[in-house]
Write a protein that holds these residues in place. Sequence first.
Motif, PDB file in Angstrom:
ATOM      1  N   ALA A 149       0.681  -1.073   0.094  1.00  0.00           N
ATOM      2  CA  ALA A 149      -0.101   0.142   0.075  1.00  0.00           C
ATOM      3  C   ALA A 149       0.790   1.255  -0.010  1.00  0.00           C
ATOM      4  O   ALA A 149       0.445   2.175  -0.635  1.00  0.00           O
ATOM      5  CB  ALA A 149      -0.974  -0.036   1.122  1.00  0.00           C
ATOM      6  N   LEU A 150       1.785   1.131   0.705  1.00  0.00           N
ATOM      7  CA  LEU A 150       3.035   2.502   0.750  1.00  0.00           C
ATOM      8  C   LEU A 150       3.342   2.649  -0.387  1.00  0.00           C
ATOM      9  O   LEU A 150       3.786   3.533  -1.053  1.00  0.00           O
ATOM     10  CB  LEU A 150       4.018   2.463   1.815  1.00  0.00           C
ATOM     11  CG  LEU A 150       3.516   2.373   3.332  1.00  0.00           C
ATOM     12  CD1 LEU A 150       4.257   2.054   4.427  1.00  0.00           C
ATOM     13  CD2 LEU A 150       2.868   3.709   3.525  1.00  0.00           C
ATOM     14  N   GLU A 151       3.969   1.669  -1.052  1.00  0.00           N
ATOM     15  CA  GLU A 151       4.725   1.533  -2.778  1.00  0.00           C
ATOM     16  C   GLU A 151       3.573   2.077  -3.447  1.00  0.00           C
ATOM     17  O   GLU A 151       3.724   2.647  -4.444  1.00  0.00           O
ATOM     18  CB  GLU A 151       5.306   0.141  -3.091  1.00  0.00           C
ATOM     19  CG  GLU A 151       6.311   0.004  -1.982  1.00  0.00           C
ATOM     20  CD  GLU A 151       6.853  -1.564  -2.467  1.00  0.00           C
ATOM     21  OE1 GLU A 151       6.384  -2.289  -3.608  1.00  0.00           O
ATOM     22  OE2 GLU A 151       7.863  -2.048  -1.692  1.00  0.00           O
ATOM     23  N   ALA A 152       2.269   1.746  -3.341  1.00  0.00           N
ATOM     24  CA  ALA A 152       1.112   2.087  -4.269  1.00  0.00           C
ATOM     25  C   ALA A 152       0.829   3.702  -3.988  1.00  0.00           C
ATOM     26  O   ALA A 152      -0.258   4.146  -4.735  1.00  0.00           O
ATOM     27  CB  ALA A 152      -0.043   1.196  -4.037  1.00  0.00           C
ATOM     28  N   GLY A 153       1.337   4.146  -2.895  1.00  0.00           N
ATOM     29  CA  GLY A 153       0.964   5.672  -3.011  1.00  0.00           C
ATOM     30  C   GLY A 153       0.064   5.953  -1.584  1.00  0.00           C
ATOM     31  O   GLY A 153      -0.456   7.000  -1.988  1.00  0.00           O
ATOM     32  N   LEU A 154       0.162   5.225  -0.648  1.00  0.00           N
ATOM     33  CA  LEU A 154      -0.979   5.505   0.338  1.00  0.00           C
ATOM     34  C   LEU A 154      -0.797   6.651   0.925  1.00  0.00           C
ATOM     35  O   LEU A 154      -1.782   7.672   1.064  1.00  0.00           O
ATOM     36  CB  LEU A 154      -0.665   4.455   1.346  1.00  0.00           C
ATOM     37  CG  LEU A 154      -1.574   4.687   2.720  1.00  0.00           C
ATOM     38  CD1 LEU A 154      -3.024   4.728   2.435  1.00  0.00           C
ATOM     39  CD2 LEU A 154      -1.349   3.673   3.697  1.00  0.00           C
ATOM     40  N   MET A 155       0.667   7.168   1.339  1.00  0.00           N
ATOM     41  CA  MET A 155       0.794   8.441   1.979  1.00  0.00           C
ATOM     42  C   MET A 155       0.560   9.638   1.120  1.00  0.00           C
ATOM     43  O   MET A 155       0.221  10.699   1.671  1.00  0.00           O
ATOM     44  CB  MET A 155       2.202   8.416   2.508  1.00  0.00           C
ATOM     45  CG  MET A 155       2.462   7.382   3.523  1.00  0.00           C
ATOM     46  SD  MET A 155       1.444   7.347   5.002  1.00  0.00           S
ATOM     47  CE  MET A 155       1.892   8.682   5.895  1.00  0.00           C
ATOM     48  N   ALA A 156       0.463   9.495  -0.179  1.00  0.00           N
ATOM     49  CA  ALA A 156       0.466  10.737  -0.988  1.00  0.00           C
ATOM     50  C   ALA A 156      -1.164  10.645  -1.487  1.00  0.00           C
ATOM     51  O   ALA A 156      -1.627  11.673  -2.325  1.00  0.00           O
ATOM     52  CB  ALA A 156       1.164  10.455  -2.463  1.00  0.00           C
ATOM     53  N   PHE A 157      -1.791   9.730  -1.380  1.00  0.00           N
ATOM     54  CA  PHE A 157      -3.292   9.789  -1.647  1.00  0.00           C
ATOM     55  C   PHE A 157      -4.098  10.901  -1.044  1.00  0.00           C
ATOM     56  O   PHE A 157      -4.139  11.095   0.167  1.00  0.00           O
ATOM     57  CB  PHE A 157      -3.985   8.201  -1.424  1.00  0.00           C
ATOM     58  CG  PHE A 157      -5.445   8.318  -1.751  1.00  0.00           C
ATOM     59  CD1 PHE A 157      -5.645   8.089  -3.194  1.00  0.00           C
ATOM     60  CD2 PHE A 157      -6.415   8.242  -0.864  1.00  0.00           C
ATOM     61  CE1 PHE A 157      -7.098   8.095  -3.512  1.00  0.00           C
ATOM     62  CE2 PHE A 157      -7.546   8.173  -1.163  1.00  0.00           C
ATOM     63  CZ  PHE A 157      -8.203   8.029  -2.498  1.00  0.00           C
ATOM     64  N   VAL A 158      -4.723  11.632  -1.872  1.00  0.00           N
ATOM     65  CA  VAL A 158      -5.628  12.511  -1.564  1.00  0.00           C
ATOM     66  C   VAL A 158      -6.963  12.415  -2.071  1.00  0.00           C
ATOM     67  O   VAL A 158      -7.169  12.118  -3.165  1.00  0.00           O
ATOM     68  CB  VAL A 158      -5.107  13.901  -2.001  1.00  0.00           C
ATOM     69  CG1 VAL A 158      -6.293  15.091  -1.274  1.00  0.00           C
ATOM     70  CG2 VAL A 158      -3.831  14.197  -1.349  1.00  0.00           C
ATOM     71  N   PRO A 159      -8.201  12.111  -1.095  1.00  0.00           N
ATOM     72  CA  PRO A 159      -9.435  11.528  -2.268  1.00  0.00           C
ATOM     73  C   PRO A 159     -10.252  12.778  -2.407  1.00  0.00           C
ATOM     74  O   PRO A 159      -9.896  13.917  -2.106  1.00  0.00           O
ATOM     75  CB  PRO A 159     -10.221  10.937  -0.664  1.00  0.00           C
ATOM     76  CG  PRO A 159      -9.543  11.792   0.561  1.00  0.00           C
ATOM     77  CD  PRO A 159      -8.206  11.974   0.047  1.00  0.00           C
ATOM     78  N   CYS A 160     -10.879  12.536  -3.552  1.00  0.00           N
ATOM     79  CA  CYS A 160     -11.588  13.669  -4.180  1.00  0.00           C
ATOM     80  C   CYS A 160     -13.102  13.332  -3.785  1.00  0.00           C
ATOM     81  O   CYS A 160     -13.453  12.501  -3.089  1.00  0.00           O
ATOM     82  CB  CYS A 160     -11.763  13.658  -5.628  1.00  0.00           C
ATOM     83  SG  CYS A 160     -12.368  12.217  -6.730  1.00  0.00           S
ATOM     84  N   PRO A 161     -14.163  14.440  -3.991  1.00  0.00           N
ATOM     85  CA  PRO A 161     -15.265  14.304  -3.637  1.00  0.00           C
ATOM     86  C   PRO A 161     -16.005  13.060  -4.322  1.00  0.00           C
ATOM     87  O   PRO A 161     -17.029  12.573  -3.697  1.00  0.00           O
ATOM     88  CB  PRO A 161     -15.992  15.617  -4.059  1.00  0.00           C
ATOM     89  CG  PRO A 161     -15.101  16.445  -4.070  1.00  0.00           C
ATOM     90  CD  PRO A 161     -13.707  15.615  -4.461  1.00  0.00           C
ATOM     91  N   ALA A 162     -15.394  12.644  -5.294  1.00  0.00           N
ATOM     92  CA  ALA A 162     -16.235  11.545  -6.070  1.00  0.00           C
ATOM     93  C   ALA A 162     -15.599  10.055  -5.306  1.00  0.00           C
ATOM     94  O   ALA A 162     -16.368   9.059  -5.521  1.00  0.00           O
ATOM     95  CB  ALA A 162     -16.046  11.702  -7.487  1.00  0.00           C
ATOM     96  N   CYS A 163     -14.722  10.065  -4.585  1.00  0.00           N
ATOM     97  CA  CYS A 163     -14.181   8.919  -4.077  1.00  0.00           C
ATOM     98  C   CYS A 163     -15.327   8.401  -2.764  1.00  0.00           C
ATOM     99  O   CYS A 163     -15.960   9.205  -2.400  1.00  0.00           O
ATOM    100  CB  CYS A 163     -12.953   9.183  -3.343  1.00  0.00           C
ATOM    101  SG  CYS A 163     -11.262   9.308  -4.313  1.00  0.00           S
ATOM    102  N   ASP A 164     -15.370   6.995  -2.940  1.00  0.00           N
ATOM    103  CA  ASP A 164     -16.018   6.272  -1.736  1.00  0.00           C
ATOM    104  C   ASP A 164     -15.632   6.954  -0.398  1.00  0.00           C
ATOM    105  O   ASP A 164     -14.325   6.912  -0.036  1.00  0.00           O
ATOM    106  CB  ASP A 164     -16.064   5.021  -1.820  1.00  0.00           C
ATOM    107  CG  ASP A 164     -16.649   4.175  -0.748  1.00  0.00           C
ATOM    108  OD1 ASP A 164     -17.721   4.453  -0.471  1.00  0.00           O
ATOM    109  OD2 ASP A 164     -16.158   3.411  -0.137  1.00  0.00           O
ATOM    110  N   ALA A 165     -16.638   7.511   0.277  1.00  0.00           N
ATOM    111  CA  ALA A 165     -16.483   8.253   1.711  1.00  0.00           C
ATOM    112  C   ALA A 165     -16.081   7.231   2.729  1.00  0.00           C
ATOM    113  O   ALA A 165     -14.881   7.618   3.518  1.00  0.00           O
ATOM    114  CB  ALA A 165     -17.588   8.651   2.141  1.00  0.00           C
ATOM    115  N   GLY A 166     -16.248   5.953   2.617  1.00  0.00           N
ATOM    116  CA  GLY A 166     -15.774   5.031   3.862  1.00  0.00           C
ATOM    117  C   GLY A 166     -14.320   4.723   3.228  1.00  0.00           C
ATOM    118  O   GLY A 166     -13.656   4.513   4.306  1.00  0.00           O
ATOM    119  N   ALA A 167     -13.908   4.609   2.246  1.00  0.00           N
ATOM    120  CA  ALA A 167     -12.610   4.196   1.638  1.00  0.00           C
ATOM    121  C   ALA A 167     -11.745   5.327   2.013  1.00  0.00           C
ATOM    122  O   ALA A 167     -10.638   5.047   2.397  1.00  0.00           O
ATOM    123  CB  ALA A 167     -12.855   3.767   0.259  1.00  0.00           C
ATOM    124  N   ALA A 168     -12.279   6.658   1.716  1.00  0.00           N
ATOM    125  CA  ALA A 168     -11.511   7.877   1.798  1.00  0.00           C
ATOM    126  C   ALA A 168     -10.988   7.921   3.590  1.00  0.00           C
ATOM    127  O   ALA A 168     -10.078   8.162   3.694  1.00  0.00           O
ATOM    128  CB  ALA A 168     -12.083   8.914   1.380  1.00  0.00           C
TER     129      ALA A 168
END
Length: 121
Positions: A32-51
């Motif tokens: 998950a860290l290699e996939a960009g977890l720490m840089a991930f910023v959710p947008c309004p369209a993202c699933d709220a629970g997952a975000a």
Amino acid sequence: MKVAGANDTLRHDCLQAVVLSRLLAADELDAALEAGLMAFVPCPACDAGAAAELQEAQRKIADAWAARDRYRARNTRLERLESEREARRARSQVATRTALPAAVTAVLERAKARAAERGAK
């Protein structure tokens, strides 16, 4: 979907939230860290629970990294203090060996001479 911001070349993929959530659920933290977890910023369209889940994971990881940094800084500080303490002890021992007053040196020399006389008899 394009994310509005200073750099219009950045793109946000809401699927990344799903991928990161699945990696965390599978306890694949390194992936998950290699996939960009720490840089991930959710947008309004993202699933709220997952975000929310991803933001909580980001917070926990950031807290853990901060704690690790504090621990390393503490150990470095303790090692430095111990080195300084040892250096002071060494200087103190050298100073006491070399800084005997002349009168004490004379007394020691006389005592050594008397002991040598007794041993020669």
